[in-house]
Design a protein around this motif. Structure first.
Motif, PDB file in Angstrom:
ATOM      1  N   SER A   1     -38.840 109.203  45.509  1.00  9.87           N
ATOM      2  CA  SER A   1     -40.192 109.743  45.657  1.00  9.87           C
ATOM      3  C   SER A   1     -40.866 109.460  47.031  1.00  9.87           C
ATOM      4  O   SER A   1     -41.097 108.371  47.312  1.00  9.87           O
TER       5      SER A   1
ATOM      6  N   ALA B   1     -44.064 110.222  47.731  1.00  9.66           N
ATOM      7  CA  ALA B   1     -45.363 109.762  47.571  1.00  9.66           C
ATOM      8  C   ALA B   1     -45.232 108.081  47.353  1.00  9.66           C
ATOM      9  O   ALA B   1     -45.977 107.455  47.890  1.00  9.66           O
ATOM     10  N   LEU B   2     -44.320 108.009  46.436  1.00  8.96           N
ATOM     11  CA  LEU B   2     -44.209 106.460  46.096  1.00  8.96           C
ATOM     12  C   LEU B   2     -43.831 105.471  47.388  1.00  8.96           C
ATOM     13  O   LEU B   2     -44.309 104.521  47.529  1.00  8.96           O
ATOM     14  N   SER B   3     -42.814 105.984  48.022  1.00 10.24           N
ATOM     15  CA  SER B   3     -42.378 105.471  48.970  1.00 10.24           C
ATOM     16  C   SER B   3     -43.378 105.021  50.224  1.00 10.24           C
ATOM     17  O   SER B   3     -43.569 104.142  50.834  1.00 10.24           O
ATOM     18  N   PHE B   4     -43.943 106.170  50.520  1.00 11.96           N
ATOM     19  CA  PHE B   4     -45.295 106.211  51.508  1.00 11.96           C
ATOM     20  C   PHE B   4     -46.199 105.436  51.067  1.00 11.96           C
ATOM     21  O   PHE B   4     -46.729 104.636  51.972  1.00 11.96           O
ATOM     22  N   SER B   5     -46.594 105.447  49.951  1.00 12.25           N
ATOM     23  CA  SER B   5     -47.655 104.455  49.403  1.00 12.25           C
ATOM     24  C   SER B   5     -47.231 102.886  49.451  1.00 12.25           C
ATOM     25  O   SER B   5     -48.141 102.131  49.944  1.00 12.25           O
ATOM     26  N   TRP B   6     -46.018 102.617  49.183  1.00 14.32           N
ATOM     27  CA  TRP B   6     -45.720 101.280  49.407  1.00 14.32           C
ATOM     28  C   TRP B   6     -45.768 100.821  50.707  1.00 14.32           C
ATOM     29  O   TRP B   6     -45.751  99.569  51.146  1.00 14.32           O
TER      30      TRP B   6
ATOM     31  N   MET C   1     -47.220 102.227  53.241  1.00 11.91           N
ATOM     32  CA  MET C   1     -48.565 101.886  53.701  1.00 11.91           C
ATOM     33  C   MET C   1     -49.590 100.722  53.236  1.00 11.91           C
ATOM     34  O   MET C   1     -50.231 100.002  53.969  1.00 11.91           O
ATOM     35  N   ALA C   2     -49.073 100.409  51.916  1.00  9.61           N
ATOM     36  CA  ALA C   2     -49.728  99.290  51.245  1.00  9.61           C
ATOM     37  C   ALA C   2     -49.352  97.962  51.995  1.00  9.61           C
ATOM     38  O   ALA C   2     -49.881  97.092  52.296  1.00  9.61           O
ATOM     39  N   TYR C   3     -47.903  98.020  52.299  1.00  2.39           N
ATOM     40  CA  TYR C   3     -47.384  96.992  53.081  1.00  2.39           C
ATOM     41  C   TYR C   3     -48.039  96.728  54.456  1.00  2.39           C
ATOM     42  O   TYR C   3     -48.533  95.436  54.779  1.00  2.39           O
TER      43      TYR C   3
END
Length: 81
Positions: free
Chosen positions: A58, A60-65, A67-69
């Motif tokens: 995914s 979106a999921l990879s990008f979100s993780w 960015m959170a990191y």
């Protein structure tokens, strides 16, 4: 691993030298834009990564993780150092 080592070194320096005061604003913003652009340079490799990724990954999921990191690491280093 490197971010953890960096935070450890900043914390050990703060432990031995104590806290210091930092100004909220400064009159010199020299190098700020270059640093910000360099820190978020991964944005230029995102299209290449999207072409190479497996179909089940995914974006979106990879990008979100990611960015959170980045936000957690940059905030920790900014607060500690």
């Amino acid at each position: 691993v490197i971010a953890g080592l960096w935070l450890f070194m900043l914390a050990s320096r703060a432990w031995t030298h104590g806290p210091t005061r930092l100004s909220v604003a400064t009159s010199s913003q020299y190098g700020l834009i270059g640093t910000l652009l360099f820190n978020f340079a991964f944005m230029s490799v995102l299209p290449s990564w999207a072409n190479e990724k497996k179909p089940g990954v995914s974006v979106a999921l990879s990008f979100s993780w990611a960015m959170a990191y980045i936000v957690i690491v940059y905030s920790g280093i900014g607060i500690m150092g």
